[in-house]
Design an enzyme around this catalytic site. Structure first.
Site, mmCIF file in Angstrom:
data_model
loop_
_atom_site.group_PDB
_atom_site.id
_atom_site.type_symbol
_atom_site.label_atom_id
_atom_site.label_comp_id
_atom_site.label_asym_id
_atom_site.label_seq_id
_atom_site.Cartn_x
_atom_site.Cartn_y
_atom_site.Cartn_z
ATOM 1 N N ALA A 299 0.848 -1.205 0.000
ATOM 2 C CA ALA A 299 0.000 0.000 0.000
ATOM 3 C C ALA A 299 0.876 1.245 0.000
ATOM 4 O O ALA A 299 0.709 2.142 0.826
ATOM 5 C CB ALA A 299 -0.916 -0.009 1.226
ATOM 6 N N GLY A 300 1.823 1.314 -0.943
ATOM 7 C CA GLY A 300 2.754 2.440 -0.981
ATOM 8 C C GLY A 300 2.357 3.492 -1.990
ATOM 9 O O GLY A 300 1.172 3.651 -2.331
ATOM 10 N N VAL B 261 5.233 -4.176 -4.115
ATOM 11 C CA VAL B 261 6.082 -3.953 -2.939
ATOM 12 C C VAL B 261 7.347 -3.211 -3.365
ATOM 13 O O VAL B 261 7.638 -3.081 -4.559
ATOM 14 C CB VAL B 261 6.446 -5.297 -2.257
ATOM 15 C CG1 VAL B 261 5.198 -5.999 -1.775
ATOM 16 C CG2 VAL B 261 7.234 -6.183 -3.210
ATOM 17 N N GLU C 97 5.396 10.809 -9.058
ATOM 18 C CA GLU C 97 4.811 11.383 -7.848
ATOM 19 C C GLU C 97 4.499 12.857 -8.075
ATOM 20 O O GLU C 97 5.175 13.546 -8.831
ATOM 21 C CB GLU C 97 5.765 11.186 -6.666
ATOM 22 C CG GLU C 97 5.809 9.734 -6.258
ATOM 23 C CD GLU C 97 6.778 9.445 -5.120
ATOM 24 O OE1 GLU C 97 6.984 10.332 -4.275
ATOM 25 O OE2 GLU C 97 7.314 8.338 -5.093
ATOM 26 N N ALA D 208 14.314 0.902 -18.882
ATOM 27 C CA ALA D 208 14.788 1.751 -19.979
ATOM 28 C C ALA D 208 14.122 3.123 -19.921
ATOM 29 O O ALA D 208 14.780 4.150 -20.104
ATOM 30 C CB ALA D 208 14.506 1.072 -21.313
ATOM 31 N N CYS E 180 13.341 6.162 -7.367
ATOM 32 C CA CYS E 180 13.501 5.179 -8.451
ATOM 33 C C CYS E 180 14.615 5.426 -9.456
ATOM 34 O O CYS E 180 15.255 4.462 -9.871
ATOM 35 C CB CYS E 180 12.171 5.017 -9.174
ATOM 36 S SG CYS E 180 10.952 4.263 -8.097
ATOM 37 N N LYS F 110 10.767 16.637 -5.207
ATOM 38 C CA LYS F 110 10.143 17.462 -6.253
ATOM 39 C C LYS F 110 8.899 18.068 -5.631
ATOM 40 O O LYS F 110 8.512 17.692 -4.520
ATOM 41 C CB LYS F 110 9.797 16.632 -7.490
ATOM 42 C CG LYS F 110 8.757 15.537 -7.222
ATOM 43 C CD LYS F 110 8.503 14.656 -8.429
ATOM 44 C CE LYS F 110 7.611 15.311 -9.449
ATOM 45 N NZ LYS F 110 7.008 14.325 -10.388
HETATM 46 P P1 NAD Z 1 6.677 1.895 -0.988
HETATM 47 O O1 NAD Z 1 7.865 1.597 -0.154
HETATM 48 O O2 NAD Z 1 5.992 3.198 -0.857
HETATM 49 O O3 NAD Z 1 5.556 0.776 -0.720
HETATM 50 C C1 NAD Z 1 5.812 -0.581 -0.675
HETATM 51 C C2 NAD Z 1 4.905 -1.202 0.382
HETATM 52 O O4 NAD Z 1 5.014 -2.630 0.295
HETATM 53 C C3 NAD Z 1 5.277 -0.843 1.816
HETATM 54 O O5 NAD Z 1 4.166 -0.217 2.451
HETATM 55 C C4 NAD Z 1 5.636 -2.177 2.481
HETATM 56 O O6 NAD Z 1 5.219 -2.256 3.832
HETATM 57 C C5 NAD Z 1 4.851 -3.142 1.615
HETATM 58 N N1 NAD Z 1 5.351 -4.523 1.652
HETATM 59 C C6 NAD Z 1 6.599 -4.977 1.399
HETATM 60 N N2 NAD Z 1 6.628 -6.323 1.487
HETATM 61 C C7 NAD Z 1 5.374 -6.729 1.799
HETATM 62 C C8 NAD Z 1 4.775 -7.981 2.009
HETATM 63 N N3 NAD Z 1 5.482 -9.117 1.895
HETATM 64 N N4 NAD Z 1 3.460 -8.019 2.325
HETATM 65 C C9 NAD Z 1 2.736 -6.886 2.428
HETATM 66 N N5 NAD Z 1 3.241 -5.668 2.228
HETATM 67 C C10 NAD Z 1 4.557 -5.576 1.910
HETATM 68 O O7 NAD Z 1 7.131 1.636 -2.491
HETATM 69 P P2 NAD Z 1 6.547 2.368 -3.807
HETATM 70 O O8 NAD Z 1 7.157 3.701 -3.954
HETATM 71 O O9 NAD Z 1 5.070 2.199 -3.832
HETATM 72 O O10 NAD Z 1 7.217 1.447 -4.928
HETATM 73 C C11 NAD Z 1 6.758 0.123 -5.139
HETATM 74 C C12 NAD Z 1 7.376 -0.385 -6.436
HETATM 75 O O11 NAD Z 1 6.882 0.397 -7.529
HETATM 76 C C13 NAD Z 1 8.890 -0.287 -6.511
HETATM 77 O O12 NAD Z 1 9.376 -1.398 -7.219
HETATM 78 C C14 NAD Z 1 9.132 0.973 -7.315
HETATM 79 O O13 NAD Z 1 10.340 0.921 -8.035
HETATM 80 C C15 NAD Z 1 7.970 0.967 -8.277
HETATM 81 N N6 NAD Z 1 7.538 2.297 -8.748
HETATM 82 C C16 NAD Z 1 7.468 3.340 -7.883
HETATM 83 C C17 NAD Z 1 7.006 4.577 -8.333
HETATM 84 C C18 NAD Z 1 6.908 5.769 -7.414
HETATM 85 O O14 NAD Z 1 6.603 6.846 -7.889
HETATM 86 N N7 NAD Z 1 7.149 5.641 -6.131
HETATM 87 C C19 NAD Z 1 6.584 4.723 -9.660
HETATM 88 C C20 NAD Z 1 6.659 3.624 -10.518
HETATM 89 C C21 NAD Z 1 7.135 2.401 -10.037
HETATM 90 C C1 UGA Z 2 9.859 8.967 -12.259
HETATM 91 C C2 UGA Z 2 9.299 8.824 -13.685
HETATM 92 O O1 UGA Z 2 8.997 10.110 -14.200
HETATM 93 C C3 UGA Z 2 8.045 7.959 -13.697
HETATM 94 O O2 UGA Z 2 7.607 7.746 -15.026
HETATM 95 C C4 UGA Z 2 8.360 6.614 -13.041
HETATM 96 O O3 UGA Z 2 7.200 5.818 -12.986
HETATM 97 C C5 UGA Z 2 8.880 6.853 -11.648
HETATM 98 O O4 UGA Z 2 10.068 7.685 -11.711
HETATM 99 C C6 UGA Z 2 9.310 5.593 -10.957
HETATM 100 O O5 UGA Z 2 9.582 4.587 -11.589
HETATM 101 O O6 UGA Z 2 9.385 5.698 -9.733
HETATM 102 P P1 UGA Z 2 9.264 10.485 -10.159
HETATM 103 O O7 UGA Z 2 10.619 10.057 -9.694
HETATM 104 O O8 UGA Z 2 8.129 10.323 -9.240
HETATM 105 O O9 UGA Z 2 8.890 9.681 -11.507
HETATM 106 O O10 UGA Z 2 9.307 12.034 -10.598
HETATM 107 P P2 UGA Z 2 9.948 12.794 -11.853
HETATM 108 O O11 UGA Z 2 9.001 13.824 -12.278
HETATM 109 O O12 UGA Z 2 10.436 11.863 -12.885
HETATM 110 O O13 UGA Z 2 11.192 13.541 -11.194
HETATM 111 C C7 UGA Z 2 12.331 12.824 -10.746
HETATM 112 C C8 UGA Z 2 13.426 13.806 -10.349
HETATM 113 O O14 UGA Z 2 13.957 14.461 -11.498
HETATM 114 C C9 UGA Z 2 12.949 14.923 -9.426
HETATM 115 O O15 UGA Z 2 13.930 15.168 -8.448
HETATM 116 C C10 UGA Z 2 12.788 16.114 -10.336
HETATM 117 O O16 UGA Z 2 12.912 17.336 -9.693
HETATM 118 C C11 UGA Z 2 13.940 15.866 -11.305
HETATM 119 N N1 UGA Z 2 13.757 16.515 -12.632
HETATM 120 C C12 UGA Z 2 12.726 16.173 -13.425
HETATM 121 C C13 UGA Z 2 14.688 17.450 -13.059
HETATM 122 O O17 UGA Z 2 15.652 17.761 -12.339
HETATM 123 N N2 UGA Z 2 14.531 18.025 -14.282
HETATM 124 C C14 UGA Z 2 13.499 17.696 -15.106
HETATM 125 O O18 UGA Z 2 13.417 18.267 -16.230
HETATM 126 C C15 UGA Z 2 12.568 16.746 -14.669
#
Ligand code: NAD
Ligand code: UGA
Length: 479
Positions: free
Chosen positions: A11-12, A88, A164, A221, A275, A338
């Site tokens: 639930a992240g 997760v 985000e 990528a 990420c 950000k």
């Molecule tokens: P997060 O740390 O916010 O959330 C992950 C959650 O999973 C935590 O609340 C943790 O308690 C829970 N968890 C872990 N193991 C568990 C288990 N066995 N059972 C139940 N709950 C469990 O992480 P996030 O930012 O949501 O990222 C999750 C994935 O998505 C990562 O692989 C990340 O790379 C990817 N991702 C993140 C973003 C982003 O913007 N944060 C965007 C795209 C992809």
């Molecule tokens: C990034 C990607 O944009 C998402 O598509 C992807 O799903 C996500 O990572 C992920 O896999 O977690 P996020 O990290 O949430 O998203 O935010 P971004 O808008 O990409 O910004 C990342 C960082 O780059 C921030 O610190 C931002 O300030 C910086 N940034 C962004 C710059 O310095 N310059 C830019 O022109 C754009």
């Protein structure tokens, strides 16, 4: 029959918003988000959600208790679901083989083992977390090795591309949804089921189906390409500062080429977030394991350039303040990685603060959305300091920018929050020490107006500008 019940493990930042939007757009599907963190689930069920994301509160309010549920009952969630998202965290390994680079898949593996233990009917298991290429194979191995009679699994890769701060918009109007699966009749059927879920609001032409490994690699990528653009423009910002070119003008000129495009060319103090760095390190590690050192080195440069940019900016602050910040008060505006998020993971602000603290500065920090405890936790972390007690005395956290600026020798903008552009800088100038410095790490302020007020202004990718009075005085001395 189609998918009727979805369970999301995790639930992240991804699991919460993604499933909230699925629930909003698919009223006929019951969505349960489970997590082992009781605290997080309690927050999802409260008035104050665990993450700040524009538009999220409204979606959750509409669906929660109707077809959207947050629960710690992982067992029931898995048992009842037709389709299970694994969402997760996949952090960088901090020990053992691949330490500092490889993705730690222990949470993904833990989720797969829970599914294998609990499930007693067929499941489509969807990898939503960002994982190394061929991670789906490991999940499948775990599930099939523990197969109960009559239970079968299909594994799909469906990486998430939301950013985000714009997560709800990104989910509602996704450029594309990517689904990878096995090239078998059962695999294709599972892909079709997940397509139908997204088709509630995403046009079919925007749903891309591929083989599993392409899908997994495309996610790494995409993040690598995005981060590469930021490192590219940041590298040029150093050239601009040395030559008198202006990086904003360069970015605009370059970005107007339709083959290049204008997005992600905003020079900054470096990229942060949970990420980009983690996923590129993961890609580098995969390349090394595949004996592709040239490819690994190529992508490693994106990270190295980011480190260089963060250090370059931090060091410039110290240099400009007469090579010493010891005992000086410095206001830090913005701590999140950000704007429009309270997330501080890998925030470049942490790097800036760490450098200034090592140099003996006293910090006044303000961020509109980051909790005070979070700032203190980040700055007292062992990776930042060995003396957390000292940090607690030298870091002061404020509820607004004006309070933070009081008595400060310099003001450093680390996050591009809109409200910083609307600040009354006349008022701020009055309460600061003189000469008053502003370091705009996000290039969001009106530098000409600041110079007129009397500030010394420094920014990224543009030569130092001195206040008007100082320039006049300089010219009088020369004559
Ligand atoms: P997060 O740390 O916010 O959330 C992950 C959650 O999973 C935590 O609340 C943790 O308690 C829970 N968890 C872990 N193991 C568990 C288990 N066995 N059972 C139940 N709950 C469990 O992480 P996030 O930012 O949501 O990222 C999750 C994935 O998505 C990562 O692989 C990340 O790379 C990817 N991702 C993140 C973003 C982003 O913007 N944060 C965007 C795209 C992809
Ligand atoms: C990034 C990607 O944009 C998402 O598509 C992807 O799903 C996500 O990572 C992920 O896999 O977690 P996020 O990290 O949430 O998203 O935010 P971004 O808008 O990409 O910004 C990342 C960082 O780059 C921030 O610190 C931002 O300030 C910086 N940034 C962004 C710059 O310095 N310059 C830019 O022109 C754009």
């Amino acid at each position: 029959m189609g998918i009727q019940k979805i369970c999301c493990i995790g639930a992240g930042y991804v699991g919460g918003p993604t499933c909230s939007v699925i629930a909003l757009k698919c009223p006929n599907i019951c969505v349960t988000v489970v997590d082992r963190s009781q605290e997080r689930i309690a927050q999802w069920n409260s008035e104050k959600l665990p993450i700040y994301e524009p538009g999220l509160d409204d979606v959750v309010k509409k669906c929660r208790g109707v077809n959207l549920f947050f629960s710690t009952d992982i067992h029931t969630g898995i048992q009842e679901a037709d389709l299970i998202f694994i969402s997760v965290n996949t952090p960088t390994k901090v020990f053992g083989n691949g330490k500092g680079r490889a993705a730690d898949l222990k949470y993904v593996e833990g989720a797969a083992r829970m599914i294998a233990d609990i499930a007693n009917s067929n499941k489509i298991v969807v990898e939503k977390s960002t994982v190394p290429v061929r991670a789906a194979e490991s999940i499948l191995n775990i599930l099939r090795a523990n197969n109960k009679p009559g239970v079968s699994y299909q594994i799909l890769s469906n990486p998430e591309f939301l950013a985000e701060g714009t997560a709800i918009e990104d989910l509602l109007h996704a450029d594309r949804v990517l689904i990878g699966g096995e090239d078998t009749p059962e695999g294709q059927l599972a892909i079709e089921e997940l397509c139908k879920v997204y088709e509630h609001w995403i046009p079919r032409k925007n749903i891309l189906t591929t083989n599993t490994w392409s899908s997994e690699l495309s996610k790494l990528a995409a993040n690598a390409f995005l981060a590469q653009r930021i490192s590219s423009i940041n590298s040029l910002s150093a050239v601009c500062e040395a030559t008198g070119a202006d990086v904003s003008e360069v970015a605009r000129a370059v970005g107007l080429d339709s083959r290049i495009g204008s997005k992600f060319l905003q020079a900054s103090i470096g990229f942060g977030g949970s990420c980009f760095q983690k996923d590129i390190l993961n890609l580098v590690y995969i390349c090394e394991c595949l004996n592709l050192p040239e490819v690994a080195n190529y992508w490693q440069q994106v990270i190295d350039m980011n480190e260089y940019q963060k250090s370059r900016f931090s060091n410039k602050i110290v240099e400009s303040l007469f090579n010493t910040v010891s005992g000086k008060h410095i206001a830090i505006l913005g701590f999140a990685f950000k704007k429009n998020t309270g997330d501080t993971r890998e925030s470049p602000a942490i790097h800036v603060c760490k450098t200034l603290l090592i140099e003996g500065a006293i910090l006044h920090i303000y961020d509109p959305k980051v909790e005070h405890d979070q700032i203190m936790a980040d700055l007292t972390h062992p990776s930042v300091t060995e003396e957390p007690e000292v940090i607690r005395k030298t870091v002061h956290i404020y509820d607004n920018a004006y309070e933070a600026a009081k008595g400060a020798h310099a003001l450093v903008v680390c996050t591009e929050w809109d409200e910083f552009m609307a600040l009354d800088f006349h008022k701020i100038y009055q309460v600061m020490m003189k000469p008053a410095y502003i370091f705009d790490g996000r290039k969001i302020l009106n530098h000409d107006a600041l110079l007129k007020i009397g500030f010394h202004v420094q920014t990224i990718g543009k030569r130092i500008q001195r206040p008007i009075q100082a320039r006049l005085w300089g010219s009088r001395v020369q004559t």
